[in-house]
Design a protein around this motif. Structure first.
Motif, mmCIF file in Angstrom:
data_model
loop_
_atom_site.group_PDB
_atom_site.id
_atom_site.type_symbol
_atom_site.label_atom_id
_atom_site.label_comp_id
_atom_site.label_asym_id
_atom_site.label_seq_id
_atom_site.Cartn_x
_atom_site.Cartn_y
_atom_site.Cartn_z
ATOM 1 N N GLU A 16 0.872 -1.347 -0.006
ATOM 2 C CA GLU A 16 -0.124 -0.135 0.003
ATOM 3 C C GLU A 16 0.669 1.250 0.100
ATOM 4 N N THR A 17 0.492 2.330 -0.475
ATOM 5 C CA THR A 17 1.033 3.644 -0.529
ATOM 6 C C THR A 17 0.427 4.507 0.271
ATOM 7 N N SER A 18 0.813 5.903 0.615
ATOM 8 C CA SER A 18 0.148 6.914 1.139
ATOM 9 C C SER A 18 -1.093 7.322 0.593
ATOM 10 N N VAL A 19 -1.248 6.938 -0.617
ATOM 11 C CA VAL A 19 -2.614 7.330 -1.520
ATOM 12 C C VAL A 19 -3.333 5.991 -1.253
ATOM 13 N N ASP A 20 -4.509 6.399 -0.657
ATOM 14 C CA ASP A 20 -5.760 5.066 -0.548
ATOM 15 C C ASP A 20 -5.957 4.745 -1.997
ATOM 16 N N GLY A 21 -5.924 3.521 -2.109
ATOM 17 C CA GLY A 21 -6.486 3.015 -3.408
ATOM 18 C C GLY A 21 -5.294 2.792 -4.415
ATOM 19 N N VAL A 22 -3.965 3.079 -4.138
ATOM 20 C CA VAL A 22 -2.910 2.881 -4.965
ATOM 21 C C VAL A 22 -1.972 1.871 -4.487
ATOM 22 N N PHE A 23 -1.826 0.587 -5.017
ATOM 23 C CA PHE A 23 -0.864 -0.037 -4.612
ATOM 24 C C PHE A 23 0.530 -0.213 -5.480
ATOM 25 N N ILE A 24 1.391 -0.866 -4.959
ATOM 26 C CA ILE A 24 2.620 -0.946 -5.644
ATOM 27 C C ILE A 24 2.954 -2.560 -5.868
ATOM 28 N N ALA A 25 3.552 -2.903 -6.671
ATOM 29 C CA ALA A 25 4.173 -4.117 -7.192
ATOM 30 C C ALA A 25 5.373 -4.322 -7.760
ATOM 31 N N GLY A 26 6.342 -5.093 -7.614
ATOM 32 C CA GLY A 26 7.716 -5.019 -8.111
ATOM 33 C C GLY A 26 8.627 -4.166 -7.687
ATOM 34 N N VAL A 27 9.737 -3.946 -8.831
ATOM 35 C CA VAL A 27 11.031 -3.054 -8.355
ATOM 36 C C VAL A 27 10.593 -1.614 -8.112
ATOM 37 N N VAL A 28 9.244 -1.249 -8.516
ATOM 38 C CA VAL A 28 8.962 -0.013 -8.206
ATOM 39 C C VAL A 28 9.044 0.275 -6.838
ATOM 40 N N GLN A 29 8.809 -0.454 -5.968
ATOM 41 C CA GLN A 29 9.071 -0.330 -4.500
ATOM 42 C C GLN A 29 10.544 -0.408 -3.858
ATOM 43 N N GLY A 30 11.207 -1.132 -5.015
ATOM 44 C CA GLY A 30 12.619 -1.392 -4.390
ATOM 45 C C GLY A 30 13.163 -2.390 -5.065
ATOM 46 N N PRO A 31 14.512 -2.717 -5.082
ATOM 47 C CA PRO A 31 15.199 -3.805 -5.858
ATOM 48 C C PRO A 31 14.425 -4.887 -5.388
#
Length: 658
Positions: A534-549
């Motif tokens: 989850e991100t600081s923006v409700d309803g926006v999620f992260i997957a893969g290297v966008v979050q970190g290597p």
């Protein structure tokens, strides 16, 4: 008449995290003397089931109408305790937390007496505010049961398929002509050495053919408005100059095109035609006409692709097309790029010598669909290299460049050593490393297998500079920390395992979404352990290297987790507004408009009223940042849960000193 506050105070030991520094019993004793405090207790783990039940029982039996929990950061367990209040029948926002772990025991570990006194003050301030709390009612709104996935690499494809298989529609947007991402460039995946395309292309085809997935390739997100449950997204679909409905993907246009330019997919190591498929397994299998290099667009001549196309699919008149969609949830899967070693690390001669390449370029040389059809040849003279140096951690774990680990470079370098000795049995490979980090399942066995090869040598050291003599031969010195010797190497080819950075497109999307980023530029998760997708923006999620290597297995696992979070939101069919939204007293509002441009979420509008104008807050957009309340000159704007009459008593306690 306002109800008399009856406050319960609960102090957590957090195992020994708090109790080993803070005198918890002294804090409880102090709390029990405060006005309106009916009960004060401590417990080893207040967040546990017995701890929560203790609070619920006291609310019911002692008639508590306010609760203060002194424990860890509200970011960690505020939702936990709010749910406990709700189970007890109390409005969940009649809770106040005092952070005596991060703010006391962790930062004053060597000062237990001072930490205890500070904890008493924080608890007393929390009680002062809790006495003034008011119930808050949230608003429930319907959610659009449709999702958007930005990025068509393996993470985006996996997330899109999982959502689509759950019965929800998904838009999968990819900026390149084909989905597949960086994984499509790989020849094999470690440690099993599976063919990368054999793993990826069935997923790509499944995504393209899935009835619930709308594939938008060669497209970029331009803007995103709205909030959780109802985002409005504008997407720019770039012209291929090929009618995709008519095109059969026969490839005759590509064959007949007389002009070539460097291939982006092959990282400049080979050529492609001006009208081209990004790679042979591209999905969708539709060509793109490169307008910048097309002779027809430059001089009005040629038109060979149009002449020979049997489907009459070439369309030189196509224009960029803007598409607007509404979705309830968004998954960011924009992937990664390589660290710019060409300009930032010239000592390694990448870009100066043709025989210094990156690991990703070696993947293209090794691939059967690459520029050399799978033959590993030096770019400088097209000869087989017999002496290859692989340098790990180029730009990674370096305080002058990237201070973090790329998490797959070590094993990728080991895999590349395998590529070379399996293609060129008489070649010798030297791997220069800082530490070998082979942490994944089966990675250590793979490392041991390659290390046992006679023609693969490992040197623990990082070269300082690579030189090239007048004959084009490379050489460099490296100090072997294991033998305390300075060794000179004369490789035919140098492979750099470079660090990774967020894909450049992420910066623009993060700015549009106001999505938090860490100091390394990657997306910042809401909580690294409890809410990693989850991100600081409700309803926006992260997957893969966008979050970190991360490597491919971890990428796919996180994509599944992000999809599950999005599915849970869509399945509920409704979303709840944040509790601490701004609220305006329109009788006090002068209509000055100071609040409107300050709001970063465009949640405030000015509307006509009695011949003037007044501010109005759109609760669905408001994130409760409080900027408008702080700026309002008339005091008309307040933030629920953080009103002046609630904060001032809290500040007075903390400001009085001891």
């Amino acid at each position: 008449m306002a109800e008399e506050p009856k406050v319960g105070v609960y102090v957590c030991h957090c195992g020994v995290n708090i109790a080993s520094v803070v005198n918890v019993k002294a804090v409880v004793e102090h709390a029990s003397t405060l006005p309106n405090v009916v009960v004060a207790k401590d417990y080893p783990f207040m967040c546990s089931d017995p701890g929560q039940n203790m609070i619920i029982e006291d609310i019911k039996t002692k008639g508590l109408n306010r609760v203060v929990v002194a424990s860890c950061s509200p970011r960690m367990h505020e939702p936990t305790f709010r749910k406990a209040l709700e189970r007890a029948g109390l409005n969940p926002y009649l809770l106040e937390m005092a952070n005596i772990r991060e703010h006391c025991s962790w930062v004053h570990e060597k000062q237990p007496q001072e930490a205890t006194e500070k904890a008493k003050d924080l608890v007393e301030a929390a009680v002062a505010k809790a006495r003034m709390l008011k119930p808050i009612e949230t608003v429930r709104m319907p959610a659009v049961k449709r999702a958007l996935v930005i990025g068509g690499g393996v993470a985006g494809i996996r997330a899109a398929l999982d959502i689509a298989n759950s019965g929800f529609e998904v838009y999968l947007v990819e900026k390149r002509p084909s989905i597949g991402g960086n994984m499509a460039r790989l020849d094999k995946t470690f440690p099993t050495l599976d063919c990368s395309q054999c793993i990826l292309t069935p997923m790509m085809v499944e995504a393209a053919q899935h009835p619930n997935i709308k594939l938008l390739t060669y497209s970029e997100v331009q803007s995103i408005d709205g909030s959780v449950g109802n985002f409005t997204v504008k997407i720019l679909k770039k012209p291929r100059y090929v009618n995709e409905d008519l095109c059969t993907g026969c490839g005759i246009c590509e064959q007949k095109c007389p002009y070539t330019v460097p291939s982006e997919f092959n990282l400049g190591l080979g050529k492609r035609k001006v009208i081209y498929f990004e790679f042979p397994q591209a999905v969708p299998l539709k060509p793109v006409l490169d307008r910048d290099n097309c002779v027809y667009f430059k001089k009005g001549t040629c038109r060979a692709c149009e002449k020979f196309c049997p489907a009459k699919a070439i369309d030189y008149t196509q224009q960029p097309k803007e598409i607007t969609i509404n979705v309830g949830a968004i998954i960011l899967a924009t992937g990664y790029g390589l660290y710019d070693v060409k300009t930032k690390m010239p000592e390694y001669r990448y870009g100066l010598s043709k025989n210094v390449i990156t690991g990703l370029e070696l993947e293209r040389l090794t691939s059967a669909t690459g520029p050399t059809k799978g033959a590993i040849l030096r770019p400088g003279d097209k000869k087989e290299p017999k002496n290859v140096a692989i340098i790990l951690c180029v730009g990674s774990r370096d305080e002058k460049h990237l201070d973090y680990c790329c998490r797959f470079g070590c094993v990728a370098g080991i895999k590349h050593a395998y590529y070379i000795v399996s293609h060129i049995p008489d070649a010798k490979v030297t791997i220069c490393y800082t530490d070998i980090r082979a942490f994944g399942k089966g990675y250590e066995d793979f490392y041991a297998r390659i290390r046992a090869l006679d023609n693969v040598q490992f040197i623990r050291g990082r070269p300082m500079e690579i030189f090239e003599d007048s004959n084009g031969s490379l050489y460099f010195d490296v100090f072997d920390q294991n033998t305390n010797r300075l060794i000179r190497l004369n490789p035919d080819l140098v492979v750099l395992e470079t660090g990774v950075v967020p894909d450049p497109s992420f910066e623009q999307i993060a700015t549009v979404l106001k999505c938090s980023r860490g100091p390394d530029g990657f997306a910042l998760e809401l909580h690294p352990k409890l809410r990693p997708t989850e991100t600081s923006v409700d309803g926006v999620f992260i997957a893969g290297v966008v979050q970190g290597p991360k490597d491919i297995p971890d990428t796919v696992a996180q994509a599944g987790a992000a999809a599950a979070s999005a599915i849970a939101l869509l399945a509920r069919g409704e979303v709840e507004s944040v509790p601490n939204v701004a609220s305006v007293n329109q009788d006090l509002c002068s209509g000055c408009g100071v609040c409107e441009p300050i709001c970063p979420y465009t949640a405030i509008v000015l509307e006509a009223r009695n011949g003037g104008r007044v501010a109005k807050v759109e609760a669905t957009k408001c994130k409760g940042c409080g900027a408008c309340a702080a700026a309002c000159p008339s005091g008309a704007m307040t933030q629920l849960g953080f009103e002046d009459k609630q904060l001032i008593p809290q500040i007075e306690v903390l400001a009085r000193g001891r």
